[in-house]
Design an enzyme around this catalytic site. Structure first.
Site, PDB file in Angstrom:
ATOM      1  N   MET A  93      -4.873 -19.201   7.671  1.00 51.13           N
ATOM      2  CA  MET A  93      -5.891 -18.151   7.800  1.00 51.13           C
ATOM      3  C   MET A  93      -5.878 -17.519   9.188  1.00 51.13           C
ATOM      4  O   MET A  93      -5.968 -16.306   9.327  1.00 51.13           O
ATOM      5  CB  MET A  93      -7.277 -18.713   7.481  1.00 51.13           C
ATOM      6  CG  MET A  93      -8.341 -17.632   7.348  1.00 51.13           C
ATOM      7  SD  MET A  93      -9.972 -18.273   6.954  1.00 51.13           S
ATOM      8  CE  MET A  93      -9.749 -18.818   5.272  1.00 51.13           C
ATOM      9  N   LYS A 129      -5.583  10.144   7.332  1.00 51.26           N
ATOM     10  CA  LYS A 129      -6.447   9.437   6.378  1.00 51.26           C
ATOM     11  C   LYS A 129      -6.403   7.933   6.661  1.00 51.26           C
ATOM     12  O   LYS A 129      -5.508   7.468   7.390  1.00 51.26           O
ATOM     13  CB  LYS A 129      -5.974   9.714   4.958  1.00 51.26           C
ATOM     14  CG  LYS A 129      -4.592   9.149   4.646  1.00 51.26           C
ATOM     15  CD  LYS A 129      -4.053   9.663   3.336  1.00 51.26           C
ATOM     16  CE  LYS A 129      -2.709   9.033   3.013  1.00 51.26           C
ATOM     17  NZ  LYS A 129      -1.951   9.824   2.025  1.00 51.26           N
ATOM     18  N   ARG A 148      -1.128  12.208 -10.754  1.00 53.12           N
ATOM     19  CA  ARG A 148      -2.378  11.601 -10.253  1.00 53.12           C
ATOM     20  C   ARG A 148      -3.450  12.681 -10.342  1.00 53.12           C
ATOM     21  O   ARG A 148      -4.081  12.837 -11.380  1.00 53.12           O
ATOM     22  CB  ARG A 148      -2.203  11.093  -8.811  1.00 53.12           C
ATOM     23  CG  ARG A 148      -1.151  10.004  -8.671  1.00 53.12           C
ATOM     24  CD  ARG A 148      -1.172   9.334  -7.294  1.00 53.12           C
ATOM     25  NE  ARG A 148      -1.138  10.276  -6.190  1.00 53.12           N
ATOM     26  CZ  ARG A 148      -0.891   9.973  -4.925  1.00 53.12           C
ATOM     27  NH1 ARG A 148      -0.655   8.707  -4.595  1.00 53.12           N
ATOM     28  NH2 ARG A 148      -0.886  10.883  -3.990  1.00 53.12           N
ATOM     29  N   TYR A 194       0.403 -26.248   5.891  1.00 53.63           N
ATOM     30  CA  TYR A 194      -0.023 -26.679   4.553  1.00 53.63           C
ATOM     31  C   TYR A 194       1.169 -26.840   3.609  1.00 53.63           C
ATOM     32  O   TYR A 194       2.033 -25.966   3.522  1.00 53.63           O
ATOM     33  CB  TYR A 194      -0.973 -25.646   3.936  1.00 53.63           C
ATOM     34  CG  TYR A 194      -2.317 -25.588   4.606  1.00 53.63           C
ATOM     35  CD1 TYR A 194      -3.209 -26.654   4.505  1.00 53.63           C
ATOM     36  CD2 TYR A 194      -2.687 -24.466   5.331  1.00 53.63           C
ATOM     37  CE1 TYR A 194      -4.453 -26.596   5.120  1.00 53.63           C
ATOM     38  CE2 TYR A 194      -3.926 -24.391   5.940  1.00 53.63           C
ATOM     39  CZ  TYR A 194      -4.809 -25.464   5.838  1.00 53.63           C
ATOM     40  OH  TYR A 194      -6.032 -25.398   6.442  1.00 53.63           O
TER      41      TYR A 194
HETATM   42  C1  LIG Z   1      -0.771  10.435   2.434  1.00 52.52           C
HETATM   43  C2  LIG Z   1      -0.367  11.751   1.961  1.00 52.52           C
HETATM   44  C3  LIG Z   1       0.594  12.502   2.654  1.00 52.52           C
HETATM   45  C4  LIG Z   1       1.389  11.955   3.815  1.00 52.52           C
HETATM   46  O1  LIG Z   1       2.541  11.333   3.305  1.00 52.52           O
HETATM   47  P1  LIG Z   1       3.613  10.642   4.264  1.00 52.52           P
HETATM   48  O2  LIG Z   1       4.635  10.119   3.326  1.00 52.52           O
HETATM   49  O3  LIG Z   1       2.886   9.560   4.974  1.00 52.52           O
HETATM   50  O4  LIG Z   1       4.109  11.683   5.178  1.00 52.52           O
HETATM   51  C5  LIG Z   1       0.845  13.786   2.231  1.00 52.52           C
HETATM   52  N1  LIG Z   1       0.184  14.303   1.168  1.00 52.52           N
HETATM   53  C6  LIG Z   1      -0.723  13.612   0.465  1.00 52.52           C
HETATM   54  C7  LIG Z   1      -1.388  14.245  -0.695  1.00 52.52           C
HETATM   55  C8  LIG Z   1      -1.014  12.320   0.819  1.00 52.52           C
HETATM   56  O5  LIG Z   1      -1.922  11.617   0.114  1.00 52.52           O
END
Ligand SMILES: *Cc1c(COP(=O)(O)O)cnc(C)c1O
Length: 374
Positions: free
Chosen positions: A312, A35, A132, A264
């Site tokens: 920046m 993802k 969630r 800065y």
């Molecule tokens: C991102 C995610 C994972 C992966 O988790 P890691 O800690 O990066 O291995 C697994 N399950 C769900 C639902 C996630 O959103």
């Protein structure tokens, strides 16, 4: 993708494959979580690199899944975040996406569409403790009844997410989530649904064997981040190899005299005569301003501290000690924000620590810069 700078993100696909294989030793079915552009490593490239080794890939939103399908991936694709608008629902059939359904509204809409579009396999997400997304465990009977009444929707996977798998001191709560999950899987199987049980993320896979079930969701550890860094269980990650190196150019090298401030606000004032290098990276490149006066870079294997504020597009580092051992630093050299040559190699955990965040965020943000693959 950021396209206005001179940063280079190098991805070592061999290291991703190495990390993935470590987990194949403990479970046949290791699902790479790619993802958010594969945590900044590039979703299409990572999927291609693992195509021979993985039967399923997981992303977040359905539109990410559709994009991955369009990039040429023909493996099973799971959308962990499920469908949220009409386009998402259409894509489930069009691109053969296995989406995690997390509420009744989603099931009802999918069941209605299945009447005209045909059968659809789905994953069913239960909330065993994250609070969630997902059905509550006590609602499992109602969910099963729904599937019995709508045979065109086929539950092929039951999934949930662990809240504290990376915290050794909370293993009892991981166990509680595991027990709840087991009861949900049992209920589906007793009702005649042969579901794949899928619970563990990286940390769950590494430390909680009873959470392995039928498939693992492997995210951070595949990218070489150790979820147990800084805990008593840190050794569990000792074979992981980070896959991302990030470098930026040295633009100018010059003296900073004792008593002179730099950048800065002059938040750093030199306590001795020293030499600074100005590096072409800043917060516009997702290199956090929070690293001002706290982070380090790696030049030719030497750790060099950041002096003053990260700007920046520029950051100053102190190279006095590097010159002191006879190593030259000149415009055109590379300064490494992550990785780089031994012995000054900057681990993802080092960078995340100075940054005040976790490796996940450092990868996602720095990975938006131009990438090359080796
Ligand atoms: C991102 C995610 C994972 C992966 O988790 P890691 O800690 O990066 O291995 C697994 N399950 C769900 C639902 C996630 O959103």
């Amino acid at each position: 993708m950021i396209d206005y700078n001179k940063i280079e993100v190098q991805i070592r696909l061999d290291n991703l494959r190495h990390n993935h294989r470590l987990f194949k030793r403990i479970c046949d079915n290791v699902i790479p979580v790619i993802k958010s552009d594969a945590y900044g490593h590039g979703v299409a490239e990572v999927a291609r690199a693992l195509d021979d080794e993985a039967g399923t890939f997981a992303v977040g939103f359905v539109n990410e899944a559709a994009k991955l399908r369009e990039s040429g991936c023909d493996k099973r694709i799971v959308a962990l975040l499920g469908p949220h608008d009409d386009g998402d629902f259409e894509a489930l059939w069009q691109h053969r996406i296995l989406a995690a359904m997390a509420n009744m509204g989603q099931l009802e809409k999918a069941a209605k569409m299945a009447e005209t579009k045909g059968e659809l396999e789905v994953s069913v997400k239960f909330d065993t403790g994250m609070r969630r997304l997902g059905f509550r465990p006590e609602g499992v009977g109602e969910v099963i009844e729904f599937f019995k009444a709508h045979p065109k929707l086929k539950p092929v996977m039951v999934t949930s997410h662990l809240a504290k798998a990376d915290m050794p001191e909370h293993k009892a709560q991981v166990q509680e989530q595991g027990t709840l999950f087991q009861s949900i899987v049992d209920a589906f199987r007793e009702a005649g649904f042969a579901v794949e049980a899928n619970l563990s993320n990286s940390a769950g896979s590494m430390a909680h064997e009873y959470c392995h079930y039928d498939s693992l969701r492997l995210g951070i550890s595949m990218y070489g981040g150790n979820p147990f860094h800084g805990t008593d269980w840190a050794d569990l990650g000792k074979e992981l190899k980070p896959a991302m190196d990030v470098s930026a150019p040295v633009m100018q090298v010059h003296p900073l005299k004792k008593g002179e401030g730099i950048s800065y606000g002059w938040t750093h004032v030199a306590e001795r005569d020293c030499t600074v290098a100005i590096i072409g990276v800043g917060y516009a490149d997702n290199y956090s301003r929070g690293l001002s006066n706290t982070g380090y870079m790696n030049i030719k294997g030497h750790r060099v501290p950041i002096l003053g504020r990260v700007c920046m597009q520029m950051t100053a580092v102190d190279v006095t000690d590097v010159l002191g051992v006879g190593t030259k630093v000149e415009p055109g050299d590379r300064a490494w924000l992550l990785g780089g040559p031994e012995p000054g190699i900057i681990t993802p955990e080092d960078l995340a620590g100075w940054w005040g965040t976790i490796t996940y965020e450092a990868f996602c943000l720095l990975g938006m810069n131009p990438r090359t693959y080796i």
